[in-house]
Write an enzyme that holds these catalytic residues in place. Structure first.
Site, PDB file in Angstrom:
ATOM      1  N   LYS A   1      99.972  32.269  39.759  1.00 32.61           N
ATOM      2  CA  LYS A   1      99.037  31.760  40.715  1.00 32.61           C
ATOM      3  C   LYS A   1      99.947  31.559  41.832  1.00 32.61           C
ATOM      4  CE  LYS A   1      96.926  27.636  39.507  1.00 32.61           C
ATOM      5  NZ  LYS A   1      95.498  27.659  39.321  1.00 32.61           N
TER       6      LYS A   1
ATOM      7  N   TRP B   1      95.071  30.190  28.685  1.00 33.81           N
ATOM      8  CA  TRP B   1      95.481  31.513  28.796  1.00 33.81           C
ATOM      9  C   TRP B   1      96.199  31.959  27.696  1.00 33.81           C
ATOM     10  CZ3 TRP B   1      97.741  33.103  34.287  1.00 33.81           C
ATOM     11  CH2 TRP B   1      96.943  32.960  35.229  1.00 33.81           C
TER      12      TRP B   1
ATOM     13  N   ASP C   1     109.672  21.225  31.817  1.00 28.93           N
ATOM     14  CA  ASP C   1     109.593  21.577  33.253  1.00 28.93           C
ATOM     15  C   ASP C   1     110.193  22.922  33.613  1.00 28.93           C
ATOM     16  OD1 ASP C   1     109.723  21.730  35.883  1.00 28.93           O
ATOM     17  OD2 ASP C   1     110.488  19.621  36.070  1.00 28.93           O
TER      18      ASP C   1
ATOM     19  N   ASP D   1     105.022  24.056  28.803  1.00 28.75           N
ATOM     20  CA  ASP D   1     104.258  23.063  29.923  1.00 28.75           C
ATOM     21  C   ASP D   1     104.977  21.706  29.937  1.00 28.75           C
ATOM     22  OD1 ASP D   1     100.993  23.521  31.479  1.00 28.75           O
ATOM     23  OD2 ASP D   1     102.143  21.305  31.175  1.00 28.75           O
TER      24      ASP D   1
ATOM     25  N   GLY E   1      95.984  25.375  27.354  1.00 28.26           N
ATOM     26  CA  GLY E   1      96.304  26.361  26.556  1.00 28.26           C
ATOM     27  C   GLY E   1      95.347  27.617  26.571  1.00 28.26           C
TER      28      GLY E   1
ATOM     29  N   ASP F   1     100.162  30.059  35.469  1.00 30.89           N
ATOM     30  CA  ASP F   1      99.069  29.608  36.161  1.00 30.89           C
ATOM     31  C   ASP F   1      99.374  27.968  36.726  1.00 30.89           C
ATOM     32  OD1 ASP F   1      96.546  29.183  36.706  1.00 30.89           O
ATOM     33  OD2 ASP F   1      95.599  28.506  34.868  1.00 30.89           O
TER      34      ASP F   1
HETATM   35  N1  SAM Z   1      96.706  28.012  32.258  1.00 33.94           N
HETATM   36  C1  SAM Z   1      96.301  26.963  31.702  1.00 33.94           C
HETATM   37  C2  SAM Z   1      95.020  27.241  30.611  1.00 33.94           C
HETATM   38  O1  SAM Z   1      94.494  28.242  30.885  1.00 33.94           O
HETATM   39  O2  SAM Z   1      94.863  26.254  30.015  1.00 33.94           O
HETATM   40  C3  SAM Z   1      96.037  25.890  32.938  1.00 33.94           C
HETATM   41  C4  SAM Z   1      97.199  25.442  33.589  1.00 33.94           C
HETATM   42  S1  SAM Z   1      96.771  24.179  34.631  1.00 33.94           S
HETATM   43  C5  SAM Z   1      95.762  24.908  35.986  1.00 33.94           C
HETATM   44  C6  SAM Z   1      98.263  23.917  35.245  1.00 33.94           C
HETATM   45  C7  SAM Z   1      99.498  23.504  34.668  1.00 33.94           C
HETATM   46  O3  SAM Z   1     100.700  23.388  35.235  1.00 33.94           O
HETATM   47  C8  SAM Z   1      99.240  22.124  33.978  1.00 33.94           C
HETATM   48  O4  SAM Z   1      99.183  21.912  32.746  1.00 33.94           O
HETATM   49  C9  SAM Z   1     100.626  21.377  34.557  1.00 33.94           C
HETATM   50  O5  SAM Z   1     101.299  20.372  33.510  1.00 33.94           O
HETATM   51  C10 SAM Z   1     101.528  22.558  34.523  1.00 33.94           C
HETATM   52  N2  SAM Z   1     102.706  22.564  35.463  1.00 33.94           N
HETATM   53  C11 SAM Z   1     103.022  21.972  36.541  1.00 33.94           C
HETATM   54  N3  SAM Z   1     104.076  21.794  37.202  1.00 33.94           N
HETATM   55  C12 SAM Z   1     104.857  22.224  36.005  1.00 33.94           C
HETATM   56  C13 SAM Z   1     106.305  22.242  35.794  1.00 33.94           C
HETATM   57  N4  SAM Z   1     107.177  22.063  36.761  1.00 33.94           N
HETATM   58  N5  SAM Z   1     106.811  22.837  34.717  1.00 33.94           N
HETATM   59  C14 SAM Z   1     105.768  23.168  33.474  1.00 33.94           C
HETATM   60  N6  SAM Z   1     104.324  22.979  33.680  1.00 33.94           N
HETATM   61  C15 SAM Z   1     104.115  22.483  34.789  1.00 33.94           C
END
Ligand code: SAM
EC number: 2.1.1.205
Length: 303
Positions: free
Chosen positions: A156, A55, A91, A75, A53, A116
């Site tokens: 990203k 961002w 998702d 997420d 969280g 991200d």
């Molecule tokens: N921007 C976030 C922060 O600042 O706290 C960090 C994000 S973290 C690098 C990547 C996130 O992508 C993870 O929490 C993961 O659960 C989520 N993620 C990956 N695949 C996903 C999907 N198909 N749907 C939703 N979230 C997804």
């Protein structure tokens, strides 16, 4: 690893805790904003792949969404609540999640969509890059439904072999596409961020959630002429910003004395929780050395 060694090895991890951010990624968004003024005039935003969280924290602080629910965060993982942030657990590649997000913006589109998202990295680069591209395209698909004309999309991106195809797809929808590398993103990582400004879909374009944007019939290496988009690469975070690939002494140059700070918000239900519990009880399966294997297994090991 001692609990302070990560603070020394990763200055942004340490600063995130000291500044109350849930993750070091907060600095990536802040540095992108410094360079591209992402938050100017923004009042409604979507944060895709948002957990834990940081961002969403930045967004709710910067765009004045506190208390009025102008930030929608999504997420797969559950996320601890944040004031002014409406959360959806789901998702982003699934139609049902996309529909749920879109319904929050019907009649009042968003100014900014950020993503991200990162897949669980396998170490097989082609697979990781493909998964990352799928996440980005799922995010772009959602953005085409919720962004207002002129809006901005930041996601990203892995700068892998087929990144040109993604740039080309982004250029179909945005007047400006750049690739940016914030200082807080490690040089050793192929991660960067596509910064897309000026949402301007082709005339007659009808957003369609059921059609994935990545066309599998493309031969990625055959993009040529006007379809081969070379986008500018920009580094951001000025030279005085900390270098994310360097270890820093615990007492920083500004004279501040080191004091350990615990994480701002530990994950509430991380997927590794079960493994940690089993490990504490000594019940996590240990890797077997060949000499401990039953004879029949040893016999089948490759020579
Ligand atoms: N921007 C976030 C922060 O600042 O706290 C960090 C994000 S973290 C690098 C990547 C996130 O992508 C993870 O929490 C993961 O659960 C989520 N993620 C990956 N695949 C996903 C999907 N198909 N749907 C939703 N979230 C997804």
């Amino acid at each position: 690893m001692g609990r302070t060694s990560k603070d020394k090895r990763d200055v942004y991890y340490r600063l995130a805790k000291e500044n109350g951010w849930r993750a070091r990624s907060a600095f990536k968004l802040l540095q992108l904003d410094e360079e591209f003024q992402l938050f100017q005039g923004v009042t409604r935003a979507v944060d895709l792949c948002a957990a834990p969280g940081s961002w969403s924290q930045v967004l709710s602080q910067k765009i004045g969404g506190q208390g009025s629910g102008h930030v929608v965060a999504v997420d797969l993982q559950a996320m601890a609540p944040l004031p002014g942030v409406l959360q959806i657990q789901g998702d982003i590649t699934q139609l049902s999640t996309a529909k749920e997000i879109i319904q929050h913006f019907e009649g009042c589109p968003a100014d900014l969509v950020v993503c991200d998202g990162a897949p669980d990295v396998t170490g097989l680069h082609d697979v990781d890059e493909y998964m990352q591209a799928q996440l980005l395209l799922a995010a772009l698909n959602i953005a085409t439904h919720v962004l207002k004309p002129g809006g901005c999309f930041v996601a990203k991106i892995f700068r892998g072999r087929d990144v040109t195809l993604i740039y080309s797809q982004l250029r179909v929808f945005f007047s400006t596409v750049l690739c940016a590398k914030p200082k807080s993103s490690r040089n050793s990582s192929i991660e960067a961020f596509a910064v897309c400004k000026g949402y301007d879909p082709p005339e007659g374009f009808l957003p369609d959630l059921t059609k994935p944007l990545l066309d599998h019939s493309y031969d990625f290496n055959q993009l040529d002429g006007p379809t081969r988009i070379i986008v500018p690469f920009v580094t951001c975070g000025d030279l005085s910003a900390y270098d994310s690939d360097r270890s820093y002494p615990l007492d920083l140059e500004d004279g501040s004395e080191y004091k350990y700070t615990p994480p701002t918000q530990p994950p509430i239900s991380p997927p590794y929780q079960e493994a940690c519990t089993l490990k504490k009880k000594g019940r996590l399966a240990k890797e077997m050395r060949p000499q401990d294997c039953p004879i029949s297994t040893v016999d089948t090991l490759p020579q």
